[in-house]
Write a protein that holds these residues in place. Structure first.
Motif, PDB file in Angstrom:
ATOM      1  N   HIS A 203       0.839  -1.154  -0.232  1.00 48.45           N
ATOM      2  CA  HIS A 203       0.071   0.087  -0.066  1.00 48.45           C
ATOM      3  C   HIS A 203       0.951   1.208   0.108  1.00 48.45           C
ATOM      4  O   HIS A 203       1.835   1.373   0.808  1.00 48.45           O
ATOM      5  CB  HIS A 203      -0.884  -0.030   1.210  1.00 48.45           C
ATOM      6  N   HIS A 204       0.833   2.346  -0.907  1.00 51.97           N
ATOM      7  CA  HIS A 204       1.385   3.357  -0.978  1.00 51.97           C
ATOM      8  C   HIS A 204       0.792   4.790  -0.789  1.00 51.97           C
ATOM      9  O   HIS A 204       1.138   5.737  -1.049  1.00 51.97           O
ATOM     10  CB  HIS A 204       2.120   3.525  -2.354  1.00 51.97           C
ATOM     11  N   ILE A 205      -0.754   4.439  -0.562  1.00 48.92           N
ATOM     12  CA  ILE A 205      -1.700   5.520  -0.244  1.00 48.92           C
ATOM     13  C   ILE A 205      -0.902   6.453   0.536  1.00 48.92           C
ATOM     14  O   ILE A 205      -1.199   7.857   0.533  1.00 48.92           O
ATOM     15  CB  ILE A 205      -2.956   5.228  -0.074  1.00 48.92           C
ATOM     16  N   THR A 206      -0.430   6.003   1.802  1.00 51.30           N
ATOM     17  CA  THR A 206      -0.003   7.129   2.840  1.00 51.30           C
ATOM     18  C   THR A 206       0.995   7.845   2.387  1.00 51.30           C
ATOM     19  O   THR A 206       1.071   9.167   2.518  1.00 51.30           O
ATOM     20  CB  THR A 206       0.340   6.257   4.138  1.00 51.30           C
ATOM     21  N   GLU A 207       1.861   7.445   1.696  1.00 53.33           N
ATOM     22  CA  GLU A 207       3.280   8.063   1.385  1.00 53.33           C
ATOM     23  C   GLU A 207       2.750   9.083   0.287  1.00 53.33           C
ATOM     24  O   GLU A 207       3.265  10.095   0.262  1.00 53.33           O
ATOM     25  CB  GLU A 207       4.243   6.941   0.511  1.00 53.33           C
ATOM     26  N   LEU A 208       1.905   8.697  -0.472  1.00 49.61           N
ATOM     27  CA  LEU A 208       1.488   9.344  -1.575  1.00 49.61           C
ATOM     28  C   LEU A 208       0.740  10.869  -1.030  1.00 49.61           C
ATOM     29  O   LEU A 208       0.918  11.936  -1.420  1.00 49.61           O
ATOM     30  CB  LEU A 208       0.527   8.733  -2.492  1.00 49.61           C
ATOM     31  N   ILE A 209      -0.207  10.594  -0.093  1.00 49.98           N
ATOM     32  CA  ILE A 209      -0.874  11.524   0.527  1.00 49.98           C
ATOM     33  C   ILE A 209       0.019  12.637   1.275  1.00 49.98           C
ATOM     34  O   ILE A 209      -0.285  13.789   1.144  1.00 49.98           O
ATOM     35  CB  ILE A 209      -2.145  11.053   1.389  1.00 49.98           C
TER      36      ILE A 209
END
Length: 432
Positions: A203-209
Motif C-alpha cells: 500500500h502506497h496511499i499514505t506515502e502519496l498523500i
C-alpha cells in the motif's frame, strides 16, 4: 448550431468528469471551443460521456443519448459521439440499437475521437485538463479499475483491474494545478486504499498523500472511496498530523451483518468493521466519516436489516448515502442469487434507513452552532454566498450559507465563519 463548438455532457461520477476534462483540453488544443454540461447545447458536435454503474444511471445515459439523437435528426447537431462506462460495456448492443450515433468509444480509447475528427493528439496537453469545477478545486484520479470483485458490482467488468498512476505523474499534476490557482483536491479512485499494490504488492496511499500534503499551496486534500478490508492504518496518522489533509474519509461499507457481508463478498466481518470505525475515530479526533450502505441485497432478512439500523444508530455517521440493490448482469449476484427482496420492501427499508440518518445528521450539524469554522466559498447564489468546511465534499455534503448583505466575499477564498444556525442539510453563518 455553432461551428467548431463541441458540447460535452458528463454522466455519473467524478472519475468520468476527469476523463471529460482531459478530452476537452485536447479538443481546445485543436482549435475547438468546448462547453461542458450546457443546459442548451448549441455546438455542431456533441460527446456524451456515459455512466453504466446501476440501472437508473444506465437509463439516464440512454435517455440523454436519445435526446441528442433527436437534435441530430432535427438538424440541430452535425455529429454525435458516445464514450464512457456504458459504451465500454454495451458497445455492440448500442451500435445496433442507436445507429444514429456516429461512433461509440469505451472508457479508455476515447482519444481516437480526435482522429475521427481529423485532428491529432497534442503531446504537450497529455495529462492536462480543462477544469469544469470552480477554479479553486479539482478532482484528481490516482488509479483506474478495481480488483475487489464484490458480488453486486459491475465496475471491475467495465474498468478492468486496478491500475495505479505513477506517483510522480500525480504529484506533478498537483503542482501544475496549484500553479493554476487550485487550492483544494478531491482525491478519487475506485478503491483509494489499494493504491500501489499493483506496482509492488504494498500500500502506497499514505506515502502519496503525505508527499501531496507537503506541496506548497495545497490547502485541502480530501479522500474518496476507501475500502474497509486491509485498511492502511498509517493513513490515519497523516490525516491527524497534516493540517491540510481534511479530517474526512469516504469509505463505503455497504452492510454490517456477517450474513450479508459474506454474501456480498466484502472480505470483512461485522466486528472488524466496528473495530475499524472505533480506530478511525480514536486516531483522528473530529473526523467526519462518509459511507454508503445497500438495502435489499438478495437474501437480506428482517434480522439483517435490523442489524443494519442498529449499526447506523451506533456509528452516527456524519455523512451517509444508501441505495437499493439493483441486479447488474454479469456480476456474481446476478448469476448466483435470486433477486428475492420485493421492490416495495427495498424502498421501505431505504426510506427507514435514511430517516434514521436524517435525525443523526440534524443532531451532528446542530452541534456546530456557535463554533467558528474555516470555510471556502464556492459560489454566490441569490442572497447567499455558498461555502463548505473541510468536512464537506462538493455536490454531496452540507453547505454553509452566508448572507450576501453583510460583507463582500470572494469565490475560492477561505474565511472564518461563526455558525449561527443549522438544519438537517446546511449550516448558516457569518464571517467573523
Amino acid at each position: 448550431m455553432k461551428k467548431n463548438q463541441i458540447d460535452i455532457i458528463t454522466m455519473g461520477c467524478s472519475k468520468n468528469l476527469v476523463d471529460s476534462e482531459l478530452l476537452m483540453k485536447q479538443f481546445e488544443a485543436n482549435g475547438y471551443h468546448c462547453v461542458h454540461d450546457s443546459k442548451r447545447p448549441q455546438g455542431e458536435i456533441a460527446v456524451i460521456n456515459t455512466c453504466g454503474f446501476i440501472e437508473s444511471a444506465k437509463e439516464e445515459s440512454i435517455n440523454t443519448i436519445l435526446e441528442f439523437v433527436q437534435a441530430k435528426n432535427e438538424g440541430r447537431l452535425r455529429k454525435l459521439y458516445v464514450m464512457g462506462c456504458l459504451s465500454q460495456r454495451y458497445k455492440d448492443e448500442l451500435e445496433k440499437e442507436i445507429p444514429e450515433v456516429d461512433k461509440f468509444y469505451g472508457k479508455f480509447n476515447y482519444k481516437q475521437l480526435l482522429k475521427e475528427l481529423g485532428k491529432a493528439d497534442v503531446p504537450s496537453c497529455d495529462g492536462r485538463r480543462h477544469l469544469t469545477t470552480p477554479h479553486h478545486y479539482a478532482y484528481v484520479k490516482i488509479a483506474e479499475g478495481c480488483d475487489r470483485h464484490c458480488a453486486y458490482c459491475a465496475i471491475p467488468i467495465i474498468t478492468g483491474k486496478h491500475t495505479s498512476r505513477p506517483k510522480e505523474d500525480i504529484l506533478n499534476e498537483i503542482r501544475e494545478l496549484v500553479a493554476d490557482g487550485v487550492k483544494e483536491f478531491q482525491i478519487i479512485a475506485q478503491e483509494l486504499t489499494f493504491y500501489g499494490v499493483d506496482i509492488d504488492g504494498k500500500h502506497h496511499i499514505t506515502e502519496l498523500i503525505s508527499e501531496m500534503a507537503d506541496i506548497p499551496g495545497v490547502k485541502w486534500i480530501r479522500l474518496h472511496y476507501a475500502y474497509p478490508n486491509q485498511f492502511p492504518m498509517d493513513l490515519l496518522d497523516v490525516m491527524r498530523e497534516k493540517p491540510n489533509v481534511c479530517k474526512y474519509l469516504d469509505i463505503a461499507l455497504q452492510h454490517i451483518s456477517d450474513h450479508m457481508l459474506d454474501r456480498m463478498h466484502r472480505h470483512v466481518s461485522k466486528q472488524e468493521t466496528i473495530d475499524l470505525i472505533k480506530a478511525i475515530r480514536e486516531r483522528v479526533p473530529g473526523i467526519h466519516i462518509r459511507t454508503t450502505l445497500m438495502v435489499g441485497f438478495p437474501g437480506e432478512t428482517e434480522q439483517d436489516f435490523e442489524e443494519l439500523k442498529e449499526f447506523v444508530r451506533w456509528a452516527k455517521f456524519e455523512r451517509m448515502g444508501a441505495f437499493a440493490y439493483s441486479e447488474e448482469e454479469g456480476t456474481y449476484s446476478a448469476e448466483h442469487y435470486e433477486d428475492d427482496v420485493p421492490a416495495d420492501v427495498k424502498q421501505s427499508r431505504l426510506d427507514e434507513l435514511m430517516a434514521i440518518q436524517q435525525e443523526i445528521s440534524t443532531e451532528i450539524e446542530a452541534q456546530k452552532v456557535g463554533k467558528v469554522m474555516k470555510v471556502i466559498i464556492d459560489r454566490k447564489e441569490g442572497d447567499y454566498y455558498i461555502g463548505r468546511t473541510e468536512f464537506c465534499s462538493p455536490d454531496v455534503d452540507p453547505e454553509v450559507l452566508i448572507p450576501v448583505a453583510k460583507k463582500t466575499l470572494y469565490v475560492g477564498k477561505f474565511y472564518d465563519v461563526k455558525i449561527s444556525d443549522s438544519d438537517e442539510f446546511d449550516l448558516y453563518g457569518e464571517v467573523v
